[in-house]
Design a protein around this motif. Structure first.
Motif, PDB file in Angstrom:
ATOM      1  N   ALA A 199       0.874  -1.176   0.000  1.00  0.00           N
ATOM      2  CA  ALA A 199       0.000   0.000   0.000  1.00  0.00           C
ATOM      3  C   ALA A 199       0.914   1.229   0.000  1.00  0.00           C
ATOM      4  O   ALA A 199       1.523   1.554   1.015  1.00  0.00           O
ATOM      5  N   ALA A 200       1.018   1.900  -1.131  1.00  0.00           N
ATOM      6  CA  ALA A 200       2.000   2.980  -1.276  1.00  0.00           C
ATOM      7  C   ALA A 200       1.359   4.352  -1.408  1.00  0.00           C
ATOM      8  O   ALA A 200       0.285   4.507  -2.001  1.00  0.00           O
ATOM      9  N   THR A 201       2.026   5.334  -0.833  1.00  0.00           N
ATOM     10  CA  THR A 201       1.680   6.740  -1.032  1.00  0.00           C
ATOM     11  C   THR A 201       2.969   7.469  -1.385  1.00  0.00           C
ATOM     12  O   THR A 201       4.072   6.968  -1.152  1.00  0.00           O
ATOM     13  N   PHE A 202       2.822   8.672  -1.942  1.00  0.00           N
ATOM     14  CA  PHE A 202       3.985   9.404  -2.438  1.00  0.00           C
ATOM     15  C   PHE A 202       3.978  10.854  -1.951  1.00  0.00           C
ATOM     16  O   PHE A 202       2.926  11.453  -1.774  1.00  0.00           O
ATOM     17  N   GLU A 203       5.178  11.384  -1.776  1.00  0.00           N
ATOM     18  CA  GLU A 203       5.371  12.815  -1.543  1.00  0.00           C
ATOM     19  C   GLU A 203       6.575  13.226  -2.385  1.00  0.00           C
ATOM     20  O   GLU A 203       7.713  12.826  -2.114  1.00  0.00           O
ATOM     21  N   PHE A 204       6.309  13.988  -3.449  1.00  0.00           N
ATOM     22  CA  PHE A 204       7.381  14.441  -4.334  1.00  0.00           C
ATOM     23  C   PHE A 204       7.682  15.910  -4.062  1.00  0.00           C
ATOM     24  O   PHE A 204       6.770  16.738  -3.976  1.00  0.00           O
ATOM     25  N   VAL A 205       8.958  16.209  -3.922  1.00  0.00           N
ATOM     26  CA  VAL A 205       9.400  17.560  -3.584  1.00  0.00           C
ATOM     27  C   VAL A 205       9.920  18.238  -4.839  1.00  0.00           C
ATOM     28  O   VAL A 205      10.927  17.813  -5.418  1.00  0.00           O
ATOM     29  N   GLN A 206       9.234  19.286  -5.243  1.00  0.00           N
ATOM     30  CA  GLN A 206       9.594  19.984  -6.472  1.00  0.00           C
ATOM     31  C   GLN A 206      10.992  20.607  -6.368  1.00  0.00           C
ATOM     32  O   GLN A 206      11.311  21.312  -5.415  1.00  0.00           O
ATOM     33  N   GLY A 207      11.815  20.311  -7.374  1.00  0.00           N
ATOM     34  CA  GLY A 207      13.142  20.920  -7.465  1.00  0.00           C
ATOM     35  C   GLY A 207      14.227  20.219  -6.682  1.00  0.00           C
ATOM     36  O   GLY A 207      15.410  20.521  -6.839  1.00  0.00           O
ATOM     37  N   ALA A 208      13.865  19.261  -5.820  1.00  0.00           N
ATOM     38  CA  ALA A 208      14.864  18.558  -5.014  1.00  0.00           C
ATOM     39  C   ALA A 208      15.514  17.447  -5.823  1.00  0.00           C
ATOM     40  O   ALA A 208      14.890  16.838  -6.698  1.00  0.00           O
ATOM     41  N   ALA A 210      15.510  14.507  -0.560  1.00  0.00           N
ATOM     42  CA  ALA A 210      14.207  15.172  -0.641  1.00  0.00           C
ATOM     43  C   ALA A 210      14.165  16.484   0.123  1.00  0.00           C
ATOM     44  O   ALA A 210      13.287  17.312  -0.119  1.00  0.00           O
ATOM     45  N   PHE A 211      15.120  16.682   1.024  1.00  0.00           N
ATOM     46  CA  PHE A 211      15.153  17.922   1.804  1.00  0.00           C
ATOM     47  C   PHE A 211      16.004  19.002   1.135  1.00  0.00           C
ATOM     48  O   PHE A 211      16.236  20.052   1.713  1.00  0.00           O
ATOM     49  N   SER A 212      16.459  18.741  -0.088  1.00  0.00           N
ATOM     50  CA  SER A 212      17.330  19.690  -0.788  1.00  0.00           C
ATOM     51  C   SER A 212      16.580  20.519  -1.818  1.00  0.00           C
ATOM     52  O   SER A 212      17.101  20.781  -2.906  1.00  0.00           O
ATOM     53  N   ALA A 213      15.377  20.923  -1.492  1.00  0.00           N
ATOM     54  CA  ALA A 213      14.602  21.774  -2.405  1.00  0.00           C
ATOM     55  C   ALA A 213      15.298  23.117  -2.565  1.00  0.00           C
ATOM     56  O   ALA A 213      16.154  23.484  -1.752  1.00  0.00           O
ATOM     57  N   PRO A 214      14.975  23.872  -3.616  1.00  0.00           N
ATOM     58  CA  PRO A 214      15.547  25.216  -3.767  1.00  0.00           C
ATOM     59  C   PRO A 214      15.321  26.044  -2.508  1.00  0.00           C
ATOM     60  O   PRO A 214      14.333  25.858  -1.790  1.00  0.00           O
ATOM     61  N   LYS A 215      16.255  26.920  -2.206  1.00  0.00           N
ATOM     62  CA  LYS A 215      16.235  27.679  -0.957  1.00  0.00           C
ATOM     63  C   LYS A 215      14.906  28.373  -0.711  1.00  0.00           C
ATOM     64  O   LYS A 215      14.414  28.440   0.423  1.00  0.00           O
ATOM     65  N   SER A 216      14.295  28.889  -1.779  1.00  0.00           N
ATOM     66  CA  SER A 216      13.049  29.637  -1.626  1.00  0.00           C
ATOM     67  C   SER A 216      11.888  28.773  -1.137  1.00  0.00           C
ATOM     68  O   SER A 216      10.900  29.283  -0.607  1.00  0.00           O
ATOM     69  N   SER A 217      12.013  27.453  -1.300  1.00  0.00           N
ATOM     70  CA  SER A 217      10.904  26.577  -0.902  1.00  0.00           C
ATOM     71  C   SER A 217      11.316  25.508   0.109  1.00  0.00           C
ATOM     72  O   SER A 217      10.549  24.579   0.370  1.00  0.00           O
ATOM     73  N   GLN A 218      12.503  25.626   0.679  1.00  0.00           N
ATOM     74  CA  GLN A 218      12.985  24.597   1.604  1.00  0.00           C
ATOM     75  C   GLN A 218      12.094  24.448   2.833  1.00  0.00           C
ATOM     76  O   GLN A 218      11.757  23.333   3.243  1.00  0.00           O
ATOM     77  N   ASP A 219      11.703  25.569   3.433  1.00  0.00           N
ATOM     78  CA  ASP A 219      10.877  25.500   4.641  1.00  0.00           C
ATOM     79  C   ASP A 219       9.515  24.878   4.354  1.00  0.00           C
ATOM     80  O   ASP A 219       9.054  24.001   5.096  1.00  0.00           O
ATOM     81  N   SER A 220       8.877  25.316   3.280  1.00  0.00           N
ATOM     82  CA  SER A 220       7.557  24.777   2.953  1.00  0.00           C
ATOM     83  C   SER A 220       7.650  23.309   2.553  1.00  0.00           C
ATOM     84  O   SER A 220       6.762  22.508   2.872  1.00  0.00           O
ATOM     85  N   SER A 221       8.731  22.934   1.879  1.00  0.00           N
ATOM     86  CA  SER A 221       8.912  21.534   1.485  1.00  0.00           C
ATOM     87  C   SER A 221       9.121  20.650   2.705  1.00  0.00           C
ATOM     88  O   SER A 221       8.572  19.540   2.791  1.00  0.00           O
TER      89      SER A 221
END
Length: 238
Positions: free
Chosen positions: A201-210, A214-225
């Motif tokens: 049973a799978a679910t997904f969370e994809f982080v845009q730009g990372a 997964a915690f390496s999103a662009p600086k402008s969206s790191q906190d929200s990600s």
């Protein structure tokens, strides 16, 4: 003769007379790191906001990252999971992998289908696979097929996949390590297609730009990600 006195059963009541909600046991996370060990500080920090983290033994490092070390690595995670179950206080035990650690966790869960050795709480709790390295720098050979490890996940497991939308380990169609076809699915679509063939049973969370963290999103969206990842984990645990 003594009179019988009917007594009310004790209740958990607050100062205002209202009933208190029983405190929900916090989860215990077994953290399986990447190939180098000790490279998932951001993931561990996020998990620590929700529960206790238990590292694998051997100083938090693997016995090696080749197929011949797989059994020994699985034993490290299994031992950590048993330890976590002992301190979980009836809460769920969640197996968490980062990169290479995802593969070891997936292998352990797959083995449970044939040879159950872990407490029920571990399998029910499922797993969190952060930055699953679906495609390595070279085409898979016998014993290194990472898609096959996902396909082997048992139907009783609940798995949350967390990955960056630009993770190179979900691509390999361009660059110096390219070996997949230009028309092959890449990124989130590649991972979803492989997981669709599995029984878990799978679910997904994809982080845009990372990328491959997964915690390496662009600086402008790191906190929200980061907040989005934590929210996805909380939903998974609940």
């Amino acid at each position: 003769m003594d009179k019988f006195v009917k007594r009310k059963a004790p209740t958990d009541a607050g100062a205002d007379g209202s009933k208190k909600q029983a405190k929900k046991p916090r989860p215990v996370f077994v953290v399986a790191p990447g190939a180098g060990g000790g490279d998932c500080a951001q993931l561990t920090s996020a998990l620590a906001t929700m529960g206790r983290c238990v590292p694998i033994g051997h100083g938090g490092r693997w016995m090696g990252n080749s197929p011949k070390n797989l059994d020994a690595n699985v034993e490290l995670v299994e031992a950590a999971a048993q330890k976590a179950a002992d301190v979980a206080d009836a809460g769920p035990v969640i197996l968490v992998g980062h990169s290479f650690g995802c593969r070891v966790v997936a292998e352990l869960l797959a083995r449970q289908a044939a040879d159950k050795t872990l407490p029920d709480a571990v399998v029910v709790g499922g797993a969190i696979l952060e930055s699953y390295p679906l495609y390595g720098p070279k085409p898979p050979t016998e014993g290194t097929d990472r898609a096959a490890q996902i396909a082997a996940l048992p139907s009783g497991s609940k798995v949350l996949f967390v990955s960056g939308s630009k993770d190179e380990f979900l691509d390999r169609s361009t660059g110096k390590d390219a070996w997949r076809g230009a028309d092959d699915a890449t990124g989130p679509a590649a991972l979803e297609a492989v997981v669709a063939e599995a029984s878990c049973a799978a679910t997904f969370e994809f982080v845009q730009g990372a990328k491959h963290n997964a915690f390496s999103a662009p600086k402008s969206s790191q906190d929200s990600s980061r907040r989005a990842i934590i929210a996805a984990i909380k939903t998974h645990v609940d």
